[in-house]
Design a protein around this motif. Structure first.
Motif, short mmCIF file in Angstrom:
data_model
loop_
_atom_site.label_atom_id
_atom_site.label_comp_id
_atom_site.label_asym_id
_atom_site.label_seq_id
_atom_site.Cartn_x
_atom_site.Cartn_y
_atom_site.Cartn_z
N ILE A 96 43.86 47.37 34.58
CA ILE A 96 42.87 46.92 33.60
C ILE A 96 41.55 47.65 33.85
O ILE A 96 41.17 47.85 35.01
CB ILE A 96 42.66 45.40 33.71
CG1 ILE A 96 43.94 44.69 33.27
CG2 ILE A 96 41.48 44.92 32.87
CD1 ILE A 96 43.95 43.20 33.55
N ASP B 91 38.43 46.29 28.59
CA ASP B 91 39.77 45.95 28.10
C ASP B 91 39.78 44.47 27.74
O ASP B 91 39.27 43.65 28.50
CB ASP B 91 40.81 46.17 29.21
CG ASP B 91 41.34 47.58 29.21
OD1 ASP B 91 41.10 48.29 28.21
OD2 ASP B 91 41.97 47.98 30.20
N VAL C 252 41.62 41.05 27.54
CA VAL C 252 42.80 40.42 28.14
C VAL C 252 42.94 38.99 27.62
O VAL C 252 41.99 38.40 27.12
CB VAL C 252 42.69 40.37 29.69
CG1 VAL C 252 42.70 41.75 30.28
CG2 VAL C 252 41.45 39.60 30.11
N GLU D 287 41.00 34.95 24.65
CA GLU D 287 40.89 36.40 24.80
C GLU D 287 39.48 36.75 25.22
O GLU D 287 38.51 36.31 24.60
CB GLU D 287 41.22 37.10 23.48
CG GLU D 287 42.70 37.18 23.23
CD GLU D 287 43.05 38.10 22.06
OE1 GLU D 287 42.15 38.79 21.55
OE2 GLU D 287 44.23 38.12 21.67
N THR E 152 46.75 38.74 30.98
CA THR E 152 47.56 39.82 30.44
C THR E 152 46.74 40.70 29.51
O THR E 152 45.87 40.21 28.78
CB THR E 152 48.78 39.28 29.64
OG1 THR E 152 48.31 38.23 28.79
CG2 THR E 152 49.86 38.76 30.56
N LYS E 153 47.05 41.98 29.57
CA LYS E 153 46.32 42.95 28.76
C LYS E 153 46.76 42.85 27.31
O LYS E 153 47.94 42.67 27.04
CB LYS E 153 46.65 44.34 29.31
CG LYS E 153 45.49 45.27 29.38
CD LYS E 153 45.88 46.50 30.17
CE LYS E 153 45.25 47.72 29.55
NZ LYS E 153 45.45 48.92 30.35
#
Lengths: 1076, 201
Positions: free
Chosen positions: A693, A697, A699, A709, A766-767
């Motif tokens: 990451i 970014d 995530v 998010e 999580t990306k």
């Protein structure tokens, strides 16, 4: 000072000693030509991008050339029309208020009801334009933090509720109603109701508290509940468990030579930060003349998030939320088990629990990295030794949102235990000055309220100045509980998330429009007075309650009954307040009559009972510790490695988000991350690298069915297992400024064993593959690697206070011939000295400057392309490795150079030198070439790319300082050393034939600085503080080798730590050469 | 990205015409500035909503300037009197005049008279009346013989060159000059400050 990072790949790469981001620690960064190019440029943007912005803003669809043509034509026309005078009107008062003289400010003393701190409000022509701390208030002594500084702008917020509304709870529709209509409806409901709850934020005023009690007491089942998302419930509860008194103690950091902070951000957001920062700074001031015997307090921090307290620490260790308890217990282990310190060493009830927390075991569990765990082990052992030596002269503090796990109460009990055995209780901790019992505004009361609401035990709910519809997230079912309440009234300044569920939404006063009082110490009463008539059709909570008591004929007791009898036209709340102050008058035992006492209290803003009665409170008697409470501390158990855990924290600028619609606060860079406008997920560089990451970014953070998010901010100095995110963002119903700022992370709150837990939740990250550019300012002022900050250790300071701040003789410019004529300063010469050792980076100066100097707000998009307008900024530099970096904060503002590089390049003489050493910016001459900005080595000049002032919609322009020109598009601006204040000071003393002394003038940044790190004054006066400080050996000037001769000097930061000046120090000292 | 990318819709023949028109307009603008070198409103004497006469009040009746412009010694602004000051006299004086009746109507309704501003400096000029009065500068030096003006009119240029000439000691009234020279102990220096932030914040 230090050396420019070597980019020669043939030799070993030497990273710079001070770095801005972890990228700079990699050799590849410095050899990247794109980076080299970027760092050598002043401007980060390309003209095309400017054009795109203009098109989007106001000239949609017009190409650049056409745009220029139109501009040319309109300029010509503008010149023509200038020849004709615009006709302006002068509108005098009909009857001029006696105290108002147009052009002369009035200062009124008041109290901030959110913090209880004393204020002085500057009024011009009847409108408040600036707030400063009340110097007579014993708690904040004239200082304020950023949030209070900015609160004056909330008054003029265009998104404020302007009249009462009736809401439809089914479809969410609203319609304006008259006050009388709303009152009739509410009184009707109250008349029939017996189960009534009033939910408020923390109440600091005795009179308000009393009125609420009398109001709720008039119902068969009436209750007053307080709730604040940033509450100190765990501290209060632990105080009751440990000492039997449920109070929030007061702390004295000025008496502490050794401070251990376990997650407590006491310089920024913990309990009473303005007061604590000032106390802490007292032991951070150094005099180079007495260097050999210098004393410096030591601060050791263990914290989950990177706060400004951690940044100002001498030693800082990143931990996971919940590890603070283990550290506290490991310290107890060192004291009790290793050193057999205190009588409790023989108390088996306690030792049986403590013995499990062996320092090595704890450290190895928390830090997988052996380098950190061994350093931490050594540090805790050292703490054990030093704490034992400094009996009664140390302080252990803990807690805060980022540390509030299911173990929060145990952490506070352990902290109380440590403070007791170290004799800090009664010395640096005082449990006797708290004004009220159980002031926590914590979750316990709220939990009961929710239960009652769900059970249908609440018929009428009145909510004021707290917003649980937003701050409680979803876990506790507040919204569901609201749906069970038949009648809800919300008094608020916004049609906010809680108001959305209300039957009536009543527009509330801003606190500058209301009466009130405050009591944040047993002995300190303060008064809050309105400084402006209500701008809109608003009414205070207190007047509403009194009106309803009368209208519904409620059987209220006491004062409320008497006051409520008065006709509706009377100023009921004022009468009520005055009546309660008759009691303060009696308590003070003042010889004067009440009217004189009241006048005096209003004028001073504060009544210091201790001083009035001649009491001295030097030492509190220590409260005795109840060992039984120790059973609440769990025995040692290693936590299962749960991957990433989440810590929520309040930003110093945003707090719990109640001022999210304040553009000054949104644009104030976070001191540590330097980000503006949004929240984000902080993640350590190593963790991010492992997960693939990068910065910005986006995530998905998910836990227990909640997922949010967030963009990622790579934050050095975080524990490998921790991610953190700020609360107070993502507000959907706070107004247009707040609407798009950040994401709401309150949904991550959860209830564990009846306690509201904000941190320590295991999360999955999580990306998403999306990006969001966080508007950070950290790279905007990157130089080409020239050294600009200096920090040394105490040991070095004792040997040589001037260590590393000398310029090499061959580079000293006195020896180099100059073609410039030397300036002569015959009268005043203004200068400033900034102590890097006491600057905490809190950012109060940034907002104070903004309020004083009409500094515009530019918005996220412009910050991204480095067009923020702040005249003073806080640069943050790291040193050491990225797992556990040290931090130096450096306030950077126009240096008012004697040989100013900006002055020589201006083609139109728009920036010139004054006979008093000021570098003057003449707005009307400026044609916007930006040559000066390009030539400024300090990057402090700000260009108006747009008419930013237009962003202040509605009547927000009333907040502007009429003594400072509002700048338009196309011109340059920068710090003026508050020239309007200099003029004012000179005019005040001139007729008396005096010179301006230190006491006559303070710049806005200096005035509010809680730690007194900024000192401004006349250098030509040998008596002034700034003159003395400039002669201190610790003084250095940034980029002195350029021979620009800045008027601002800095004092080297001194850390109280062993060795550890960084592994590069040895190299630096031997090379000892300043490049370029 | 190049500067013109995304703007290829511009025809090739348009450029010179636009350039020429920009040039001409700029020349015109410069010409205007040349013809009217200093924009000043000297002589400006607008009609006021109530034809207040300084000649009558300050001249014939010898009312001191400071009776109405009360803040001149304490504030940056001399201030226009609030209406209760007018009423100090006009609650008994000349009640038969239609203008005074108009004035009283304004006062009773709480509606201030909207006077047309005569002496106006730009917003970026912070001129302090109090400092100038404190140095013994007479009102007439800048405002002219107000005592003989029926309708008030701007006497001086009130532009920066005019201010600076006095600050430099060129046009300074003799009384002020003598007084400041004694205070300054310097026979040649400027009378007032000349640097930019002396007046522009």
């Amino acid at each position: 000072m230090d050396k420019q990072p070597s980019t020669n790949t043939e030799t070993t790469f030497i990273p710079p000693r001070h770095w801005i981001g972890p990228e700079e620690l990699e050799a590849s960064y410095w050899s990247n030509p794109e980076i080299q190019e970027r760092r050598s440029q002043e401007f980060h943007d390309k003209p095309i991008e400017t054009l795109e912005m203009i098109e989007k803003l106001d000239t949609k669809g017009i190409a650049r050339r056409d745009f220029l043509t139109i501009m040319g034509a309109s300029m010509a026309m503008a010149s023509l029309s200038c020849a004709r005078r615009p006709v302006h009107k002068i509108i005098p008062y009909v009857v001029k208020p006696e105290e108002i003289i147009p052009g002369v400010p009035n200062w009124y003393a008041s109290t901030d009801p959110d913090t209880g701190l004393g204020l002085l409000v500057k009024n011009r022509e009847g409108r408040p334009i600036k707030m400063e701390g009340n110097p007579d208030h014993p708690v904040n002594s004239g200082k304020l933090h950023a949030r209070t500084q900015a609160a004056v702008l909330d008054l003029y917020d265009v998104d404020r509720l302007k009249e009462p509304l009736a809401g439809n709870r089914q479809d969410g529709s609203r319609k304006a109603v008259a006050w009388s209509e709303a009152d009739a409806a509410i009184a009707g409901k109250l008349q029939k109701a017996s189960k009534v709850r009033v939910l408020t934020g923390a109440v600091h005023g005795e009179s308000t508290r009393r009125l609420l009690k009398e109001f709720t007491g008039s119902f068969r089942a009436g209750e007053h509940v307080e709730y604040e998302p940033l509450n100190w419930e765990d501290i209060v509860e632990a105080s009751e468990e440990a000492y039997g008194t449920a109070v929030l103690p007061t702390y004295d950091f000025s008496k502490a030579e050794l401070i251990v902070s376990l997650g407590a951000d006491f310089l920024g957001t913990w309990t009473s930060p303005v007061e604590h920062a000032a106390q802490w700074a007292k032991n951070r001031k150094l005099d180079s003349k007495k260097a050999s015997s210098a004393k410096l307090s030591k601060l050791v921090t263990f914290e989950p998030n990177f706060t400004i307290t951690g940044a100002s620490s001498d030693e800082r260790f990143p931990v996971r939320p919940g590890d603070e308890l283990k550290i506290a217990m490991a310290i107890a282990y060192e004291l009790l088990m290793v050193r057999k310190f205190s009588s409790y060493a023989g108390n088996s009830q306690i030792t049986s629990i403590v013995q499990g927390y062996k320092t090595e075991t704890v450290a190895q569990e928390i830090w997988k990295d052996p380098a950190i765990s061994s350093a931490a082990t050594a540090a805790i052992k050292q703490l054990g030794k030093e704490l034992a030596e400094k009996r009664g002269k140390s302080l252990v503090v803990a807690g805060g949102l980022a540390s509030r796990t299911a173990n929060a109460l145990s952490l506070q009990i352990a902290t109380n235990f440590l403070n007791t055995i170290l004799d800090n209780e009664g010395n640096t901790v005082d449990g006797t000055l708290a004004p009220v019992i159980r002031p926590s505004a914590g979750f316990a009361g709220m939990a009961k309220l929710i239960k009652d609401m769900k059970a249908g035990e609440v018929e009428v709910l009145i909510v004021h100045h707290t917003n649980p519809g937003y701050t409680l997230g979803k876990a506790v079912g507040f919204e569901e509980a609201l749906s069970k309440v038949p009648f809800i009234v919300v008094l608020s300044d916004k049609d906010d998330e809680t108001a959305w569920h209300a039957d009536y939404i009543l527009a509330d006063h801003h606190f500058l429009e209301n009466w009130g009082d405050g009591r944040i110490r047993k002995n300190v009463y303060s008064l809050q007075q309105p400084v402006i008539a209500p701008l809109h059709s608003t009414r205070s909570l207190q007047d509403s309650l009194l009106t309803w008591i009368r209208a519904a004929k409620l059987p209220a007791s006491g004062l409320a009954a008497t006051i409520a009898k008065a006709p509706d036209t009377s100023n009921k709340w004022y009468d009520y307040l005055k009546a309660t102050w008759h009691e303060v008058h009696r308590e003070v035992g003042s010889a004067t009559n009440f009217d004189l006492f009241w006048e005096g209290a209003l004028r001073e803003g504060v009544v210091n009972l201790a001083r009035a009665k001649g009491l001295t409170h030097s030492k509190a008697s220590p409260r005795s510790f109840r060992a039984a409470c120790f059973s609440k501390v769990p025995a040692y158990k290693a936590d299962a490695d749960s991957g990433l855990t989440l810590a929520l924290y309040p930003k110093i600028s945003m707090g719990d988000g109640r001022s999210a619609n304040n553009p000054w606060l949104q644009e104030m860079p976070d001191p540590v991350s330097t980000a503006t406008w949004d929240n984000y997920l902080n993640m350590g560089p190593a963790t991010a690298k492992k997960m693939g990451i990068g910065q910005d970014d986006v995530v998905t953070v998910s836990a227990d069915g909640v997922s949010v998010e967030l963009p990622v901010n790579i934050q050095p100095g975080l524990h490998a297992g921790v991610v953190s995110a700020a609360i107070g963002y993502g507000r959907k119903k706070a107004g247009n400024v707040a609407k798009e700022a950040g994401w709401d992370v309150f949904p991550f709150l959860k209830v564990v064993n009846g306690r509201l837990v904000s941190s320590g939740t295991p999360v999955k990250v999580t990306k998403t593959g999306k990006f969001f550019k966080i508007a950070t300012t950290q790279w905007h002022n990157a130089t080409e690697g020239r050294p600009v900050v200096n920090d040394i250790t105490l040991a070095t300071f004792k040997k040589n206070p001037a260590a590393h701040n000398e310029t090499e003789p061959e580079l000293r410019m006195e020896t180099v011939p100059t073609i410039w004529t030397k300036h002569e300063y015959k009268g005043y010469r203004w200068g400033m000295s900034i102590d890097l050792n006491s600057c905490t980076g809190c950012g109060a100066c940034v907002v104070a400057c903004q309020a004083e100097n009409n500094v515009p707000v530019v918005g996220r998009k412009n910050v991204r392309v480095s067009r923020e307008m702040h005249w003073i900024r806080i640069d943050r530099y790291y040193s050491g490795n990225s797992e556990r970096p040290d931090v130096v904060f450096q306030p950077m503002l126009c240096q008012h150079c004697e040989n100013a590089p900006c002055e020589t390049v201006c083609p139109v003489l728009a920036t010139v030198h004054s006979p008093e050493g000021l570098n003057e910016q003449v707005y009307n001459r400026c044609v916007g070439t930006r040559y000066c900005q390009n030539n400024c080595p300090y990057k402090v000049r700000r260009f108006n790319f747009f008419d930013h002032w237009k962003a202040f919609a509605g009547n927000m322009n009333l907040a502007w300082n009429p003594d400072v020109t509002v700048r338009t598009r196309g011109i340059m601006e920068k710090c003026s050393f508050c020239v309007q204040r200099i003029r004012d000071a000179k005019e005040r003393v001139k007729d008396a034939g005096d010179r301006v002394k230190d006491s006559d003038i303070k710049t806005a940044c200096q005035q509010t600085c809680p730690t007194d790190a900024i000192v401004f004054g006349d250098i030509n006066n040998p008596e002034s503080r700034v003159s003395h400080l400039r002669e201190d050996e610790r003084t250095y000037r940034v980029l002195e080798v350029l021979n620009v001769k800045p008027s601002v000097s800095y004092l080297t930061k001194v850390r109280n730590k062993e060795g550890g000046e960084g592994e590069h120090l040895a190299q630096k000292e031997t090379s000892g050469h300043v490049t370029r | 990205m190049s500067i013109t990318s995304g703007h290829s819709n511009q025809g090739p023949g348009k450029g010179p015409i636009i350039a020429l028109s920009v040039l001409l307009l700029t020349a015109l603008a410069l010409g205007v500035v040349y013809v009217f070198p200093t924009v000043s409103n000297q002589g400006y004497a607008p009609d006021q909503p109530i034809p207040f006469s300084h000649k009558l009040h300050a001249g014939a009746n010898k009312i001191d300037c400071k009776y109405c412009h009360a803040a001149v010694e304490t504030s940056r602004h001399a201030t226009i009197p609030s209406m209760n000051v007018c009423m100090n006299c006009h609650s008994v004086v000349k009640l038969d005049s239609p203008h005074i009746q108009n004035l009283r109507k304004h006062f009773q309704e709480g509606k201030p008279v909207e006077w047309v501003r005569v002496h106006e400096l730009p917003d970026y000029v912070y001129f302090p009346h109090n400092r100038h009065v404190a140095k013994g500068l007479a009102c007439e030096s800048c405002h002219g013989e107000v005592k003989s003006m029926d309708k008030i009119s701007q006497f001086a240029k009130l532009n920066m060159g005019w201010c600076l000439k006095c600050h430099e000691g060129v046009t300074t009234p003799k009384a002020v000059l003598a007084r400041v020279r004694i205070e300054q102990k310097n026979p040649h220096g400027p009378i007032g400050p000349l640097h930019c932030t002396a007046c522009h914040n």
